[in-house]
Design a protein around this motif. Sequence first.
Motif, PDB file in Angstrom:
ATOM      1  N   LEU A 290      -6.511 -11.250  -7.439  1.00  0.00           N
ATOM      2  CA  LEU A 290      -6.947 -12.565  -7.193  1.00  0.00           C
ATOM      3  C   LEU A 290      -6.982 -13.549  -8.463  1.00  0.00           C
ATOM      4  CD1 LEU A 290      -9.372 -12.706  -3.980  1.00  0.00           C
ATOM      5  CD2 LEU A 290      -6.983 -13.495  -4.136  1.00  0.00           C
ATOM      6  N   ARG A 291      -7.355 -12.744  -9.413  1.00  0.00           N
ATOM      7  CA  ARG A 291      -7.530 -13.364 -10.897  1.00  0.00           C
ATOM      8  C   ARG A 291      -6.063 -13.855 -11.496  1.00  0.00           C
ATOM      9  NH1 ARG A 291     -10.283 -16.182 -10.674  1.00  0.00           N
ATOM     10  NH2 ARG A 291     -10.470 -15.565  -8.576  1.00  0.00           N
ATOM     11  N   LEU A 292      -5.192 -12.672 -11.308  1.00  0.00           N
ATOM     12  CA  LEU A 292      -3.691 -13.086 -11.447  1.00  0.00           C
ATOM     13  C   LEU A 292      -3.272 -14.096 -10.590  1.00  0.00           C
ATOM     14  CD1 LEU A 292      -1.141 -12.385 -13.077  1.00  0.00           C
ATOM     15  CD2 LEU A 292      -0.799 -10.751 -11.128  1.00  0.00           C
ATOM     16  N   HIS A 293      -3.531 -14.307  -9.432  1.00  0.00           N
ATOM     17  CA  HIS A 293      -3.200 -15.628  -8.685  1.00  0.00           C
ATOM     18  C   HIS A 293      -3.694 -16.789  -8.988  1.00  0.00           C
ATOM     19  CE1 HIS A 293      -1.177 -12.653  -6.079  1.00  0.00           C
ATOM     20  NE2 HIS A 293      -1.954 -12.643  -5.018  1.00  0.00           N
TER      21      HIS A 293
ATOM     22  N   ASN B   3      -1.768 -17.595 -12.446  1.00  0.00           N
ATOM     23  CA  ASN B   3      -0.473 -18.019 -11.926  1.00  0.00           C
ATOM     24  C   ASN B   3      -0.520 -19.688 -11.615  1.00  0.00           C
ATOM     25  OD1 ASN B   3       0.871 -16.126 -13.251  1.00  0.00           O
ATOM     26  ND2 ASN B   3       0.863 -14.899 -11.460  1.00  0.00           N
ATOM     27  N   ASP B   4      -1.447 -19.801 -10.602  1.00  0.00           N
ATOM     28  CA  ASP B   4      -1.590 -20.998  -9.863  1.00  0.00           C
ATOM     29  C   ASP B   4      -2.204 -22.028 -10.984  1.00  0.00           C
ATOM     30  OD1 ASP B   4      -1.816 -22.526  -7.294  1.00  0.00           O
ATOM     31  OD2 ASP B   4      -3.759 -23.038  -8.307  1.00  0.00           O
ATOM     32  N   LEU B   5      -2.954 -21.745 -11.824  1.00  0.00           N
ATOM     33  CA  LEU B   5      -3.446 -22.631 -12.988  1.00  0.00           C
ATOM     34  C   LEU B   5      -2.398 -23.121 -14.074  1.00  0.00           C
ATOM     35  CD1 LEU B   5      -5.725 -24.325 -14.339  1.00  0.00           C
ATOM     36  CD2 LEU B   5      -6.481 -22.201 -15.540  1.00  0.00           C
ATOM     37  N   HIS B   6      -1.565 -21.986 -14.285  1.00  0.00           N
ATOM     38  CA  HIS B   6      -0.511 -22.390 -15.170  1.00  0.00           C
ATOM     39  C   HIS B   6       0.410 -23.427 -14.475  1.00  0.00           C
ATOM     40  CE1 HIS B   6       3.880 -21.184 -15.432  1.00  0.00           C
ATOM     41  NE2 HIS B   6       3.655 -21.677 -16.855  1.00  0.00           N
ATOM     42  N   LEU B   7       1.030 -23.251 -13.182  1.00  0.00           N
ATOM     43  CA  LEU B   7       1.818 -24.215 -12.449  1.00  0.00           C
ATOM     44  C   LEU B   7       1.029 -25.530 -12.403  1.00  0.00           C
ATOM     45  CD1 LEU B   7       3.275 -21.692  -9.848  1.00  0.00           C
ATOM     46  CD2 LEU B   7       4.628 -22.765 -11.775  1.00  0.00           C
ATOM     47  N   THR B   8      -0.122 -25.521 -12.260  1.00  0.00           N
ATOM     48  CA  THR B   8      -1.079 -26.633 -12.008  1.00  0.00           C
ATOM     49  C   THR B   8      -0.988 -27.538 -13.093  1.00  0.00           C
ATOM     50  OG1 THR B   8      -2.220 -25.890 -10.132  1.00  0.00           O
ATOM     51  CG2 THR B   8      -3.282 -27.772 -11.393  1.00  0.00           C
TER      52      THR B   8
ATOM     53  N   VAL C 223      -0.036  -2.529  -8.643  1.00  0.00           N
ATOM     54  CA  VAL C 223       1.105  -3.367  -8.546  1.00  0.00           C
ATOM     55  C   VAL C 223       0.709  -4.745  -8.902  1.00  0.00           C
ATOM     56  CG1 VAL C 223       3.015  -4.181  -7.581  1.00  0.00           C
ATOM     57  CG2 VAL C 223       2.278  -1.839  -7.117  1.00  0.00           C
ATOM     58  N   ALA C 224       1.009  -5.467  -9.722  1.00  0.00           N
ATOM     59  CA  ALA C 224       0.833  -6.784 -10.270  1.00  0.00           C
ATOM     60  C   ALA C 224       1.664  -7.778  -9.409  1.00  0.00           C
ATOM     61  CB  ALA C 224       0.825  -6.841 -11.678  1.00  0.00           C
ATOM     62  N   GLN C 225       1.208  -8.172  -8.430  1.00  0.00           N
ATOM     63  CA  GLN C 225       2.023  -9.120  -7.589  1.00  0.00           C
ATOM     64  C   GLN C 225       2.077 -10.567  -8.291  1.00  0.00           C
ATOM     65  OE1 GLN C 225       4.103  -8.887  -4.831  1.00  0.00           O
ATOM     66  NE2 GLN C 225       3.507  -6.503  -4.559  1.00  0.00           N
ATOM     67  N   GLY C 226       3.149 -10.819  -8.831  1.00  0.00           N
ATOM     68  CA  GLY C 226       3.138 -12.283  -9.510  1.00  0.00           C
ATOM     69  C   GLY C 226       4.168 -13.118  -8.766  1.00  0.00           C
ATOM     70  N   THR C 227       4.672 -12.787  -7.491  1.00  0.00           N
ATOM     71  CA  THR C 227       5.488 -13.587  -6.908  1.00  0.00           C
ATOM     72  C   THR C 227       4.729 -14.753  -6.282  1.00  0.00           C
ATOM     73  OG1 THR C 227       5.235 -12.384  -4.850  1.00  0.00           O
ATOM     74  CG2 THR C 227       6.869 -11.534  -6.324  1.00  0.00           C
ATOM     75  N   PRO C 228       5.533 -15.889  -6.186  1.00  0.00           N
ATOM     76  CA  PRO C 228       5.208 -17.120  -5.329  1.00  0.00           C
ATOM     77  C   PRO C 228       4.568 -16.897  -3.678  1.00  0.00           C
ATOM     78  CG  PRO C 228       7.149 -17.583  -6.449  1.00  0.00           C
ATOM     79  CD  PRO C 228       7.038 -16.046  -6.456  1.00  0.00           C
ATOM     80  N   GLY C 229       5.354 -16.120  -3.162  1.00  0.00           N
ATOM     81  CA  GLY C 229       4.762 -15.574  -1.795  1.00  0.00           C
ATOM     82  C   GLY C 229       3.571 -15.003  -1.717  1.00  0.00           C
ATOM     83  N   ALA C 230       3.273 -14.226  -2.626  1.00  0.00           N
ATOM     84  CA  ALA C 230       1.815 -13.254  -2.682  1.00  0.00           C
ATOM     85  C   ALA C 230       0.878 -14.388  -3.086  1.00  0.00           C
ATOM     86  CB  ALA C 230       2.044 -12.195  -3.812  1.00  0.00           C
ATOM     87  N   LEU C 231       1.198 -15.048  -3.926  1.00  0.00           N
ATOM     88  CA  LEU C 231      -0.127 -16.253  -4.670  1.00  0.00           C
ATOM     89  C   LEU C 231      -0.149 -17.096  -3.397  1.00  0.00           C
ATOM     90  CD1 LEU C 231       0.218 -18.203  -7.811  1.00  0.00           C
ATOM     91  CD2 LEU C 231      -0.640 -19.105  -5.640  1.00  0.00           C
ATOM     92  N   VAL C 232       0.713 -17.423  -2.697  1.00  0.00           N
ATOM     93  CA  VAL C 232       0.234 -18.305  -1.527  1.00  0.00           C
ATOM     94  C   VAL C 232      -0.183 -18.005  -0.277  1.00  0.00           C
ATOM     95  CG1 VAL C 232       1.257 -20.247   0.033  1.00  0.00           C
ATOM     96  CG2 VAL C 232       2.114 -19.996  -2.431  1.00  0.00           C
TER      97      VAL C 232
ATOM     98  N   ARG D 167      -4.003 -16.607  -1.695  1.00  0.00           N
ATOM     99  CA  ARG D 167      -5.208 -17.419  -2.496  1.00  0.00           C
ATOM    100  C   ARG D 167      -6.071 -17.868  -1.575  1.00  0.00           C
ATOM    101  NH1 ARG D 167      -1.336 -22.904  -3.883  1.00  0.00           N
ATOM    102  NH2 ARG D 167      -1.080 -23.396  -1.685  1.00  0.00           N
ATOM    103  N   THR D 168      -7.290 -18.344  -2.033  1.00  0.00           N
ATOM    104  CA  THR D 168      -8.387 -18.802  -1.249  1.00  0.00           C
ATOM    105  C   THR D 168      -8.762 -20.311  -1.542  1.00  0.00           C
ATOM    106  OG1 THR D 168     -10.010 -17.998  -3.055  1.00  0.00           O
ATOM    107  CG2 THR D 168      -9.495 -16.705  -1.305  1.00  0.00           C
ATOM    108  N   TRP D 169      -7.647 -21.100  -2.074  1.00  0.00           N
ATOM    109  CA  TRP D 169      -7.785 -22.316  -2.517  1.00  0.00           C
ATOM    110  C   TRP D 169      -6.729 -22.926  -1.982  1.00  0.00           C
ATOM    111  CZ3 TRP D 169      -7.396 -18.301  -5.665  1.00  0.00           C
ATOM    112  CH2 TRP D 169      -6.117 -17.992  -6.476  1.00  0.00           C
ATOM    113  N   ASP D 170      -6.842 -24.332  -1.956  1.00  0.00           N
ATOM    114  CA  ASP D 170      -5.691 -25.206  -1.667  1.00  0.00           C
ATOM    115  C   ASP D 170      -4.753 -25.690  -2.891  1.00  0.00           C
ATOM    116  OD1 ASP D 170      -6.504 -25.496   1.166  1.00  0.00           O
ATOM    117  OD2 ASP D 170      -8.125 -27.125   0.436  1.00  0.00           O
ATOM    118  N   ASP D 171      -3.462 -26.250  -2.617  1.00  0.00           N
ATOM    119  CA  ASP D 171      -2.846 -26.550  -3.572  1.00  0.00           C
ATOM    120  C   ASP D 171      -3.437 -27.803  -4.093  1.00  0.00           C
ATOM    121  OD1 ASP D 171      -0.662 -25.684  -5.005  1.00  0.00           O
ATOM    122  OD2 ASP D 171       0.721 -26.607  -3.235  1.00  0.00           O
TER     123      ASP D 171
END
Length: 186
Positions: free
Chosen positions: A29-32, A35-40, A84-93, A96-100
């Motif tokens: 979840l920290r990885l997600h 990755n979400d913060l980077h994109l935001t 396994v470090a899941q770095g794919t957009p599908g895994a993130l979305v 995740r426990t937060w909204d876009d």
Amino acid sequence: MTTTDPTPKYTVPGIEREAAGRLIDVLRLRLHALNDLHLTLKHVHWNVVGPQFIAVHQMIDPQVEQVRDMADDVAERVAALGGVAQGTPGALVSERTWDDYSIGREDAIAHLGALDLVYTGLIEDLRAAIKVVGEIDPATEDLLIGQLRDLEQFQWFVRAHLENAGGSLATARADTELDAATAAKD
């Protein structure tokens, strides 16, 4: 592929496999979040407008790079622990426990108001993760503590734009990104 059981087949010396699985679960979840913060942050960088455009535009890019490095460190720790470090957009979305992030093209102060809330949520979640991993592994705890310091500094940079001379924060009563963006502009 993400599984419901993060227990690895092997891990680093001195950590039991089940404990490594708990670490991997927290780090996922920290990885997600990173990755979400980077994109935001890139979204803000691309969509910020107004008189403070250049200051915010240039403040954000170093944060983007540092957050990308943080994500890489977390992913490599997951791999070192046997996960396994899941770095794919599908895994993130899907996990995740937060909204876009909800702010589009907007002035700098509105984006900074919203980012203040983003950083608050991220920092609160990271502090909770540090408590969990601190009971298992000092190396993972150290990694996350270093990231906490950096994220708190980034929030300080953001808040410096939102604070008045009396020390009041424009976003102090905001509960949503939209509320924070509106409060920052008032």
